[in-house]
Write a protein that holds these residues in place. Structure first.
Motif, PDB file in Angstrom:
ATOM      1  N   VAL A   1       0.816  -1.216   0.000  1.00  0.00           N
ATOM      2  CA  VAL A   1       0.000   0.000   0.000  1.00  0.00           C
ATOM      3  C   VAL A   1       0.848   1.264   0.000  1.00  0.00           C
ATOM      4  CG1 VAL A   1      -1.861  -1.143   1.245  1.00  0.00           C
ATOM      5  CG2 VAL A   1      -0.111   0.106   2.525  1.00  0.00           C
TER       6      VAL A   1
ATOM      7  N   ALA B   1      -2.674   4.823   3.788  1.00  0.00           N
ATOM      8  CA  ALA B   1      -3.155   3.825   4.752  1.00  0.00           C
ATOM      9  C   ALA B   1      -3.269   4.427   6.146  1.00  0.00           C
ATOM     10  CB  ALA B   1      -2.222   2.623   4.759  1.00  0.00           C
TER      11      ALA B   1
ATOM     12  N   CYS C   1      -6.350   6.595   6.346  1.00  0.00           N
ATOM     13  CA  CYS C   1      -7.542   5.763   6.551  1.00  0.00           C
ATOM     14  C   CYS C   1      -7.609   5.279   7.997  1.00  0.00           C
ATOM     15  CB  CYS C   1      -7.511   4.560   5.602  1.00  0.00           C
ATOM     16  SG  CYS C   1      -7.929   4.932   3.897  1.00  0.00           S
TER      17      CYS C   1
ATOM     18  N   LEU D   1      -6.750  -2.914   3.139  1.00  0.00           N
ATOM     19  CA  LEU D   1      -6.038  -1.987   2.255  1.00  0.00           C
ATOM     20  C   LEU D   1      -4.953  -2.754   1.517  1.00  0.00           C
ATOM     21  CD1 LEU D   1      -5.559   1.061   4.688  1.00  0.00           C
ATOM     22  CD2 LEU D   1      -7.500   0.550   3.193  1.00  0.00           C
TER      23      LEU D   1
ATOM     24  N   ASN E   1      -3.101  -3.194  -2.837  1.00  0.00           N
ATOM     25  CA  ASN E   1      -3.204  -3.022  -4.283  1.00  0.00           C
ATOM     26  C   ASN E   1      -3.588  -4.306  -5.001  1.00  0.00           C
ATOM     27  OD1 ASN E   1      -2.540  -0.267  -4.258  1.00  0.00           O
ATOM     28  ND2 ASN E   1      -0.338  -0.716  -4.189  1.00  0.00           N
TER      29      ASN E   1
ATOM     30  N   ASN F   1     -10.016  -1.320   0.407  1.00  0.00           N
ATOM     31  CA  ASN F   1      -9.355  -0.033   0.146  1.00  0.00           C
ATOM     32  C   ASN F   1     -10.157   1.137   0.716  1.00  0.00           C
ATOM     33  OD1 ASN F   1      -6.886  -0.772  -0.945  1.00  0.00           O
ATOM     34  ND2 ASN F   1      -7.777  -1.087  -2.974  1.00  0.00           N
ATOM     35  N   ASP F   2     -10.619   0.901   1.946  1.00  0.00           N
ATOM     36  CA  ASP F   2     -11.228   1.972   2.728  1.00  0.00           C
ATOM     37  C   ASP F   2     -11.216   1.550   4.195  1.00  0.00           C
ATOM     38  OD1 ASP F   2     -12.380   4.373   3.352  1.00  0.00           O
ATOM     39  OD2 ASP F   2     -14.220   4.060   2.191  1.00  0.00           O
TER      40      ASP F   2
END
Length: 485
Positions: free
Chosen positions: A265, A270, A273, A413, A415, A435-436
């Motif tokens: 990430v 990150a 978040c 989180l 890719n 991814n949140d």
């Protein structure tokens, strides 16, 4: 015109009109200053008995009211929330210890809930079924009757609205008991909005009070559904009590949600978040991040960035200053947070940021090198405390994320979306955000957890229909048949 300006509501309960409750009134306290904001009326178990009887009588007429007229009331309520947003924001900030950002989210969400509920009133509510006989066969949803809504202090406005708006839209009457600490923004404001919106008298009744009032709202024979948002211990007690009368419960309870941060990430994103999902409203949210599980390759960087963000956040009176975090709701909750942090540090967790307070204003705190035995990692803190722990493999992350009695929200989180999805498939959770962070809520989406985080779902047309209506099988023949009897 203001909603609360004339003060006729002060020291009173709402039954369709503002009347003195049978209980002793008490002051609404501003957590940031300790100031008394107004007097709140208090109901008793006897008031609940009368309210439930009244609600059952008027509910039948409301259920028979054309759906477009019910929808119109909800639409007018949405417009009133919008018109009075500034006044409502002020009460939410002052009474619940919010910031302007958080109160704005509550008001916007309440407007959206009313609009969703207005649409729900006229949405399809059944389906035709095939039948081996010459008849029309259908499944349809009918109102349950009277719904009790018991809401918490942390997001008092929206967590009342999320249950009562769809319940009303679907033809039910509602008894509302907000948390005593936030009875104005979790109850009085809502009652005034629906009063102005033209909701017929008796369909929404506001009954602030303590445990005995909540108990009476469960036991009342007219009540067929109880919607409760609050702690897991309280939810278990409510579920057990309601089972005695076969009253349906919808329980949205505690959480200790995990954020899994994979090694590929953007660490700064990150940490952003992680900070928001953990510290928003001083961590006083059931879906807040409780456990940060971070790949060992970026662990040190993540801890450092999270601590830096925590140190940079301003804490103070959200009504009188532009701050990131407001106070903890009261001394009891502050003591709980403080105790968990102190025991965690004594148990070996590394204090990287925070750990101090000035009155009810607790600094956002980061605890690194946590283990499964760390008190603040193992339990729901309900405060601005981030517990961070490293992992080396995805399998280990899955085991750690699933190692909790709770199952409300999960954030992942990374890719590699396939890897993130694989984690989501293996960790029990009612809400998953890839991814949140975990603090998310849409009015048209089902909300709720598994395990000790609750039962059933609220939000969205399908879940709300299941919550606030009963399923009925209906058949229709042109003429009565003759049977061989």
């Amino acid at each position: 015109m203001t909603l609360l300006g004339d003060g006729t509501w002060a020291g009173r309960i709402f039954t369709g009109s503002w009347l003195p409750g049978s209980g002793l009134g008490y002051p609404a306290i501003e957590p940031a200053t300790g100031a008394e904001l107004a007097e709140v009326g208090q109901a008793t178990a006897g008031d609940v008995v009368v309210a439930a009887q009244r609600a059952a009588v008027v509910q039948t007429g409301w259920a028979a009211t054309p759906a477009v007229e019910r929808a119109a009331v909800l639409s007018r309520a949405a417009a009133l929330f919008e018109e009075h947003a500034e006044e409502i924001n002020e009460w939410v900030v002052r009474e619940s210890g919010s910031t302007r950002l958080k109160s704005g989210l509550e008001v916007a969400a309440s407007i959206a809930e009313c609009r969703e509920a207005a649409a729900l009133a006229t949405a399809p509510y059944g389906e035709l079924l095939h039948s081996p006989m010459p008849r029309i066969s259908m499944e349809r949803r009918v109102p349950v009757g009277v719904v009790s809504v018991i809401s918490p202090f942390n997001f008092p406005l929206i967590l009342s609205m999320r249950s009562l708006a769809p319940a009303l839209a679907l033809g039910n009457a509602v008894l509302l008991k907000p948390d005593q600490r936030t009875a104005i923004c979790g109850g009085v404001l809502i009652a005034r909005v629906f009063e102005e919106a033209g909701l017929p008298e008796g369909l929404l009744q506001l009954l602030p009070g303590g445990v005995e009032v909540g108990s009476a709202m469960i036991d009342a024979p007219q009540v067929r559904v109880v919607s409760f948002t609050g702690s897991t211990p309280a939810g278990r007690a409510i579920g057990a009590q309601a089972a005695k009368t076969l009253t349906r419960t919808h329980l949205e309870l505690g959480g200790n949600s995990a954020l899994v941060v994979l090694g590929d990430v953007d660490v700064a994103a990150a940490a952003s978040c992680g900070a928001f999902g953990n510290f928003v409203h001083s961590g006083q949210a059931c879906m807040a991040i409780g456990r940060h599980l971070v790949h060992e390759s970026i662990y040190d960087d993540y801890v450092a960035l999270l601590a830096k963000k925590a140190d940079a956040l301003t804490v103070g009176d959200g009504f009188r200053a532009d701050v990131a975090l407001g106070p903890i709701i009261d001394q009891k909750q502050l003591n709980h947070v403080k105790d968990l942090v102190e025991r965690s540090v004594a148990d070996g967790a590394r204090l990287v940021a925070g750990g101090t307070h000035d009155g009810l204003f607790y600094r956002p705190t980061v605890l690194a090198d946590c283990t499964s035995a760390t008190p603040a990692y193992r339990e729901e803190v309900f405060g601005p405390v981030a517990c961070v722990r490293p992992f080396s493999t995805v399998d280990e992350a899955v085991v750690l994320a699933a190692d909790s009695e709770y199952g409300l929200a999960l954030g992942v989180l990374g890719n590699d979306l396939a890897a993130a999805m694989a984690i989501a498939d293996r960790v029990p959770a009612g809400l998953v955000h890839i991814n949140d962070q975990t603090f998310n809520d849409d009015p048209n989406a089902p909300f709720g957890g598994v395990r000790a985080s609750g039962t059933s779902r609220v939000g969205g047309a399908r879940a709300n229909l299941e919550c606030y209506t009963d399923t009925q099988w209906l058949t229709l023949r042109a003429t009565a048949p003759r049977y061989p009897f």
